[in-house]
Design a protein around this motif. Structure first.
Motif, short mmCIF file in Angstrom:
data_model
loop_
_atom_site.label_atom_id
_atom_site.label_comp_id
_atom_site.label_asym_id
_atom_site.label_seq_id
_atom_site.Cartn_x
_atom_site.Cartn_y
_atom_site.Cartn_z
N PRO A 78 126.08 121.18 -39.03
CA PRO A 78 125.84 121.90 -40.28
C PRO A 78 125.02 123.17 -40.08
N THR A 79 125.06 124.03 -41.08
CA THR A 79 124.20 125.22 -41.12
C THR A 79 123.62 125.32 -42.52
N TYR A 80 122.36 125.71 -42.60
CA TYR A 80 121.65 125.65 -43.88
C TYR A 80 121.15 127.01 -44.36
N VAL A 81 121.28 128.05 -43.55
CA VAL A 81 120.71 129.36 -43.88
C VAL A 81 121.79 130.42 -43.76
N PRO A 82 121.90 131.33 -44.73
CA PRO A 82 122.91 132.40 -44.64
C PRO A 82 122.75 133.24 -43.38
N GLY A 83 123.87 133.54 -42.73
CA GLY A 83 123.85 134.37 -41.54
C GLY A 83 123.48 133.65 -40.26
N HIS A 84 123.29 132.34 -40.32
CA HIS A 84 122.83 131.59 -39.15
C HIS A 84 123.93 130.80 -38.46
N ARG A 85 125.19 131.13 -38.73
CA ARG A 85 126.30 130.48 -38.05
C ARG A 85 127.23 131.55 -37.48
N LEU A 86 127.52 131.45 -36.19
CA LEU A 86 128.41 132.38 -35.51
C LEU A 86 129.46 131.58 -34.75
N ASN A 87 130.68 132.09 -34.71
CA ASN A 87 131.68 131.48 -33.85
C ASN A 87 132.78 132.49 -33.55
N SER A 88 133.86 132.03 -32.96
CA SER A 88 134.90 132.96 -32.52
C SER A 88 135.56 133.71 -33.67
N GLY A 89 135.42 133.20 -34.89
CA GLY A 89 135.88 133.92 -36.05
C GLY A 89 137.37 134.12 -36.13
N PRO A 90 137.82 135.03 -36.99
CA PRO A 90 139.26 135.20 -37.21
C PRO A 90 140.01 135.76 -36.01
N SER A 91 139.31 136.34 -35.04
CA SER A 91 139.99 136.82 -33.84
C SER A 91 140.31 135.70 -32.87
N GLY A 92 139.59 134.56 -32.99
CA GLY A 92 139.75 133.47 -32.04
C GLY A 92 139.33 133.84 -30.62
N CYS A 93 138.49 134.86 -30.50
CA CYS A 93 138.12 135.37 -29.18
C CYS A 93 137.15 134.44 -28.48
N MET A 94 137.46 134.11 -27.24
CA MET A 94 136.53 133.31 -26.44
C MET A 94 135.61 134.22 -25.63
N GLY A 95 134.48 133.65 -25.23
CA GLY A 95 133.49 134.41 -24.47
C GLY A 95 132.40 135.00 -25.33
N VAL A 96 132.46 134.78 -26.65
CA VAL A 96 131.50 135.41 -27.57
C VAL A 96 130.18 134.64 -27.69
N GLY A 97 130.19 133.35 -27.36
CA GLY A 97 129.04 132.50 -27.69
C GLY A 97 127.73 132.95 -27.13
N LEU A 98 127.67 133.20 -25.82
CA LEU A 98 126.42 133.64 -25.19
C LEU A 98 125.99 135.02 -25.68
N PRO A 99 126.90 136.03 -25.70
CA PRO A 99 126.48 137.33 -26.22
C PRO A 99 126.03 137.28 -27.68
N TYR A 100 126.73 136.51 -28.52
CA TYR A 100 126.29 136.37 -29.91
C TYR A 100 124.87 135.80 -29.96
N ALA A 101 124.59 134.82 -29.10
CA ALA A 101 123.26 134.22 -29.08
C ALA A 101 122.19 135.23 -28.70
N ILE A 102 122.50 136.11 -27.74
CA ILE A 102 121.56 137.15 -27.35
C ILE A 102 121.30 138.08 -28.53
N GLY A 103 122.37 138.53 -29.20
CA GLY A 103 122.20 139.40 -30.36
C GLY A 103 121.40 138.72 -31.46
N ALA A 104 121.66 137.42 -31.67
CA ALA A 104 120.95 136.69 -32.72
C ALA A 104 119.47 136.54 -32.39
N LYS A 105 119.15 136.29 -31.12
CA LYS A 105 117.74 136.12 -30.73
C LYS A 105 116.98 137.44 -30.85
N LEU A 106 117.65 138.54 -30.53
CA LEU A 106 117.02 139.85 -30.73
C LEU A 106 116.78 140.11 -32.22
#
Length: 547
Positions: A401-429
């Motif tokens: 589950p996710t409880y806060v707006p903007g706090h869930r990221l995934n491959s999205g409508p593109s279905g692109c793989m390889g995004v998880g780690l870079p998204y996490a870096i962007g989110a932590k920044l």
């Protein structure tokens, strides 16, 4: 008042980025963009360098998703800028605002086989909301400011600016530079009042209505208006995968495990800020006899792929507020105590009961749902979760589950793989004080694993949890999957070699302690979990012959 001095185009770009509120720049070094980066740092912008341009662009997208502000990226000419293209595409399909500053050779060398000469503008145009090629350094402030306006208004999207060497290094008096124009106060586009009244009437007469919300609600920052409307009307809500958390997943009107049945059985569906694309089976996920009310900032989306009964063109926040006020005016009778809500609650609980044995399974190799359950149990309520892969993407969707707006990221409508780690870096920044976890498949992690080093160098204590099933998708007896088998990669050892924390987990009883150690390590961490290669998530993709 600015002191008159001679400056170059790179300086004017950096100055305008600062004026537009940019605080992070995602990049990989190279010419001709060195001075964009140097000047940005001089203006107080944090420049974060990556191992690969693709990861930089994806991190900028993740940053935009978490903050609601455009992510900004830049790279060297030719191959460097072209490596940004996949990240640009994922942002384009996700309707996410980004500014991409692509380094390019001198305009004066065009057509002469110049160094790394390629028409980058034409290449980026199909995956950009707008493209620009400034030819006068004095006009960079105007172009950059316009790019931000285009990226963030209407349907958001990435804007590409070609930054040619001779223009970047062209000298001008700062007083002669263009002064960008901005709208410091902006109204929101409201919907047609009669259609709003019609929509509320239709919802009030419905026996089994649902609300389906997507990225348009997030970009409009309309999550509070959405929750107010849900609670007033007593109508169950669902979101697109990238928009989980617009309302907390444990809200009393949330029945995620009953999602498929709710869409099939709904007699009225209010669709807000999301498209009838492949993820919605082009509108067919909603039952064929259901009436559909669609709200979108882009009028061209109304009725696209599926006929609708009411189409309201307008800003999600403005129109949701209108719907709320009209519902209050007529004394809307809440559906909270209806049989519809009770049926969804029962279906949701029944589905949870069916998967509980797998969530608590002690089998070895570990079942992915046990991994998800134990990770779920140790995460903070406001943690940010980035999910990437195939089987684990679907298991995570079902159970995390996710409880806060903007706090869930995934491959999205593109279905692109390889995004998880870079998204996490962007989110932590974007939010350094929050737990940030990337839940990865082993195949998808291998695509950008080199940028775990970026997290280490920039002291970003993200946690990567790998559901390592030794390959792409699930192993299915009797089905040939060319290239499926990858073997068991020791990502935990990779983490250690790059200066992070790594741990291998093969016994389910060790999951929670390992997750807790990683979360408290104070450095980037990878928990490499050996999961069942035959565990197969029951999800279907339109157009895929693999599953």
């Amino acid at each position: 008042m600015r002191v008159d001095m001679e400056v170059d185009g790179s300086y004017l770009i950096a100055r305008t980025l600062k004026e537009e509120g940019v605080d992070h720049l995602f990049f990989l070094m190279g010419g001709p963009n060195y001075e964009i980066i140097n000047n940005s740092e001089d203006f107080g912008i944090r420049a974060v360098d990556f191992r690969h341009e693709q990861a930089a662009s994806m991190a900028a997208h993740g940053y935009a998703r978490v903050t609601g502000k455009p992510g900004v990226t830049t790279a060297a000419s030719g191959p460097g800028t072209l490596n940004l293209l996949t990240g640009q595409y994922t942002a384009w399909v996700d309707c996410a605002p980004m500014i991409t500053l692509g380094g390019a050779g001198p305009i004066e060398d065009f057509g002469r086989d110049g160094f790394q000469e390629v028409d980058q503008v034409s290449i980026f145009e199909p995956v950009s909301k707008a493209v620009m090629r400034p030819t006068d350094p004095a006009r960079y402030p105007e172009h950059v400011s316009t790019a931000f306006r285009l990226a963030t208004t209407g349907r958001p999207g990435p804007v590409y600016i070609d930054c040619n060497e001779d223009v970047l290094y062209g000298k001008v008096e700062e007083s002669d530079a263009a002064i960008p124009t901005r709208a410091f106060g902006r109204s929101r586009a409201a919907g047609d009042r009669d259609l709003v009244k019609h929509a509320v009437k239709m919802l009030s007469e419905a026996r089994s209505p649902i609300i389906f919300a997507g990225g348009g609600v997030w970009w409009s920052q309309a999550h509070k208006e959405l929750q107010r409307l849900v609670e007033l009307m007593g109508i169950p809500f669902y979101t697109s995968p990238m928009s989980r958390g617009l309302i907390a997943d444990d809200h009393q009107m949330s029945f995620p495990a009953a999602r498929s049945g709710a869409f099939r059985q709904a007699d009225v569906a209010l669709v807000v800020g999301t498209r009838m694309n492949w993820m919605m089976t082009f509108g067919k996920r909603i039952g064929p006899d259901a009436k559909v009310i669609q709200i979108d900032i882009d009028g061209a989306e109304l009725g696209h792929n599926r006929s609708i009964d009411i189409g309201i063109e307008g800003d999600a926040r403005a129109v949701l507020q209108q719907l709320y006020e009209e519902a209050e005016r007529i004394g809307f009778k809440s559906k909270l105590k209806s049989d519809w809500i009770e049926n969804l609650r029962d279906a949701d609980l029944a589905r949870r009961d069916r998967v509980a044995p797998l969530e608590n399974s002690d089998q070895r190799p570990i079942h992915p749902l046990r991994l998800c359950k134990d990770l779920r149990d140790v995460l903070d309520r406001d943690s940010i979760l980035s999910v990437d892969g195939n089987e684990i993407l679907h298991y995570g969707r079902q159970s995390m589950p996710t409880y806060v707006p903007g706090h869930r990221l995934n491959s999205g409508p593109s279905g692109c793989m390889g995004v998880g780690l870079p998204y996490a870096i962007g989110a932590k920044l974007a939010k350094p004080d929050k737990q940030v976890v990337a839940l990865h498949g082993d195949g998808s992690l291998g695509m950008n694993i080199q940028d775990f080093d970026t997290a280490v160098r920039h002291k970003l204590p993200i946690v990567i949890v790998v559901s390592n099933n030794e390959g792409w998708t699930a192993r299915v007896e009797g089905i040939r999957k060319p290239g499926r088998e990858l073997g068991f990669t020791r990502f935990d050892k990779v983490a250690e070699s790059l200066g992070g924390y790594g741990e291998l987990v093969e016994n389910p009883k060790d999951l929670k302690p390992a997750f807790e150690r990683a979360l408290s390590a104070g450095v980037p961490a990878i928990v490499n979990v050996r999961t069942d290669p035959t565990a197969r998530a029951l999800s279907r993709f339109v157009g895929s012959k693999m599953e």
